[in-house]
Enzyme design. Structure first.
Site, PDB file in Angstrom:
ATOM      1  N   CYS A 162       0.825  -1.207   0.000  1.00 40.60           N
ATOM      2  CA  CYS A 162       0.000   0.000   0.000  1.00 40.60           C
ATOM      3  C   CYS A 162       0.863   1.262   0.000  1.00 40.60           C
ATOM      4  O   CYS A 162       1.489   1.590   1.023  1.00 40.60           O
ATOM      5  CB  CYS A 162      -0.923  -0.023   1.222  1.00 40.60           C
ATOM      6  N   CYS A 217      -0.119   3.988   2.525  1.00 41.81           N
ATOM      7  CA  CYS A 217       0.257   3.594   3.886  1.00 41.81           C
ATOM      8  C   CYS A 217       1.681   4.050   4.203  1.00 41.81           C
ATOM      9  O   CYS A 217       1.975   4.492   5.326  1.00 41.81           O
ATOM     10  CB  CYS A 217       0.169   2.080   4.046  1.00 41.81           C
TER      11      CYS A 217
END
Length: 309
Positions: A71, A74
């Protein structure tokens, strides 16, 4: 981004009953705020160790960062969370949850889109925000969390028993990624888009840059948008493509991915064939943002294919 404030105290955002015992009784009277020790102010939480995190949340608020290695957003958000938590000097602990390695926690927190940030106060979940957000927004939400914790008697502190973490050059972002990250912190999404596009021009296989670009474009589109006004406009114009796009973007940003896909697929089905191309393009963009492996994307792709053929 529209950020749900944690002011609606301790409403049941998620059901953690399968992961914890009953909460211990709250301390009575005017006892001094407790202090405890933890190895670090930033800890890793797992399906097996989560009871300790729940117990800790009765002393200090615990912020849960649900993330994954693949991700890109993230990787933008996590360093911001760590920085702000460390600056609060033991008033908040950050617990990081790798959703791929801990499916029980991912399910309990309904992690339909990551990064997802939730807090625990006295063992109870409090919604925070979804997606990479600027540092000042993180600070504002954490300040509200501390107020909320105080209202519920969670006013302790923790001390890190281990040495401070070492910062190495290996953790440094590539220059264009760092430029995009700085721009996101400043709320300059146009500059972040330019940086990520430059990173992809250098390396078209840069998955982090591609994920980051999709996230920032979404943030750019919803910047300054009023949620209630957007929903009213969409309700008034069911075939208004711009209005439906805006609400779909807000739904994805808020973690309501299925609602966003259903809205756009319904719009696609209702439009004349010659007007459908922009809706298909927006759907494909959002599919890429959520992730091709996500079952909600698989289901939406299936419906889109049935509408095309």
């Amino acid at each position: 981004m529209s950020t749900p404030a944690p002011g609606s105290v301790l409403r049941g955002a998620v059901d953690l009953s399968a992961l914890r015992n009953r909460p211990a009784p709250s301390p009575s009277g005017s006892e001094p705020a407790p202090q405890t020790s933890v190895p670090d102010l930033v800890i890793d939480a797992t399906d097996d160790s989560f009871q300790a995190v729940l117990d800790l949340s009765r002393t200090v608020p615990v912020v849960i960062d649900l993330w994954a290695e693949w991700c890109g957003p993230c990787k933008q958000l996590s360093p911001v969370l760590e920085k702000v938590v460390r600056e609060l000097d033991g008033r908040i602990v950050l617990a990081k949850v790798d959703v791929d390695a801990n499916p029980q926690l991912a399910q309990a927190f309904r992690a339909q889109s990551i990064p997802l940030v939730v807090a625990l106060v006295a063992g109870q979940p409090v919604p925070m925000f979804t997606g990479a957000v600027p540092e000042q927004q993180v600070r504002d939400v954490f300040a509200q969390l501390l107020q909320l914790a105080a209202q519920n008697g969670v006013v302790g502190t923790v001390a890190a028993s281990g040495p401070p973490p070492e910062v190495t050059d290996d953790a440094a972002l590539p220059p264009l990624h760092a430029e995009a990250f700085d721009a996101i912190e400043a709320g300059d999404y146009a500059r972040a888009v330019t940086a990520y596009e430059a990173a992809l021009a250098e390396n078209p296989r840069d998955a982090d840059a591609r994920a980051g670009l999709g996230q920032v474009r979404l943030l750019q589109r919803i910047q300054g948008v009023d949620l209630q006004e957007a929903r009213a406009a969409a309700a008034a114009g069911p075939l208004d493509v711009t209005a439906q796009f805006t609400v779909a973007d807000l739904d994805v940003a808020g973690g309501h991915v299925e609602d966003a896909f259903s809205r756009l697929l319904d719009l696609f089905a209702a439009l004349p064939a010659g007007d459908r191309a922009p809706v298909r393009e927006r759907l494909l963009e959002l599919f890429g943002l959520v992730g091709d492996a996500d079952p909600r994307v698989t289901a939406a792709r299936g419906r889109l294919s049935s509408l095309l053929f």
